[in-house]
Write an enzyme that holds these catalytic residues in place. Sequence first.
Site, mmCIF file in Angstrom:
data_model
loop_
_atom_site.group_PDB
_atom_site.id
_atom_site.type_symbol
_atom_site.label_atom_id
_atom_site.label_comp_id
_atom_site.label_asym_id
_atom_site.label_seq_id
_atom_site.Cartn_x
_atom_site.Cartn_y
_atom_site.Cartn_z
ATOM 1 C CB CYS A 107 -1.134 -0.270 1.099
ATOM 2 S SG CYS A 107 -2.388 1.541 1.171
ATOM 3 C CG ASN A 207 -3.637 -6.348 -7.550
ATOM 4 O OD1 ASN A 207 -3.465 -5.748 -6.733
ATOM 5 N ND2 ASN A 207 -5.072 -6.188 -8.208
#
Length: 325
Positions: A107, A207
């Site tokens: 993140c 991803n």
Amino acid sequence: MSALIHPLQIGSVACANNLVLAPMAGITDSPFRVLCLRGGAGLVCAEMVSAHALHYGNPRSGRMLQVNAKEHPVSMQIFGSDEETIAQAARNAQEAGADIVDLNAGCPVKKINKAGAGCVLMKEPDKLARLIEAAVKSVKIPVTLKTRIALNHKEFLGARLAQLAESAGAAAVTMHARAAVDVHSGAPDVDALARVCAAVKIPVIGNGGVLTAQDAVKFLQAGCAGVMIGRGAVGNPLIFGDIIAELTGQAPAAHTPKERLKTYQALIEENVSFYGERIGINRSRKTAGYWIKDFPNAAEVRGQFVRIDTLAGVRELFARVLETL
């Protein structure tokens, strides 16, 4: 099934297929996860939960661990920078009913990074390894890692981080095929993803920027065991079934404005059931732009919707709109 679409095994957890819902803050809560499983996802991931907040008994973070009986298999993502709190958070997730615990080390949000968590852990591989090991030792369910191929465009880290995760006991690794500095912009680096897949024996789930079946095919042909879909599922939880249909020669689901609005109403009903009327409707408003679009007077309908604060009002508005579609 197509050779590219197949069951996915993550440690002891068997997933019906290899298409995975990504964890997204404020979006992938229990009602949305249920909807995505109905839409064809093989595995769904919850929005990330702070290990630190769980340690101090934050009630909101505790509620985020709730698992609906209808949403298995489900992966619960945690983030933190301390081995003890990560271990406890993993146990909390297991006790709440999660099938998998996922550790976030990708993140790029500043608030998360300032706390020593998220993508800054990519700079400290020894510390990251200890966090993974702490989680693995604390639970009986599989532990996975979600990270990125690099922090910037100068140094590729993906293969090294995947090997680290494998050595620390992770059952799989999800690799976002963009550098942390890119956040969600730019084309994913499929070649870098292929290098990650070749570096480890555990499953690698690709991803980043997957919006179509063709995007998924690129990842799967690069060697990924599975594909994780995030923003492509917002407003279209049927994307998983759509990709399966396209790759297996089946008829895709209907995506008319009428069908989309019906699905959105079903999600709102689930949100209200789960959170209560006020919070459930407020949470539903966050993604209204993804759902209410591409039909006459859509902007006007969105404007009316965001001013409604009762489920009865939502039902009345949508009933009127559905009659016109």
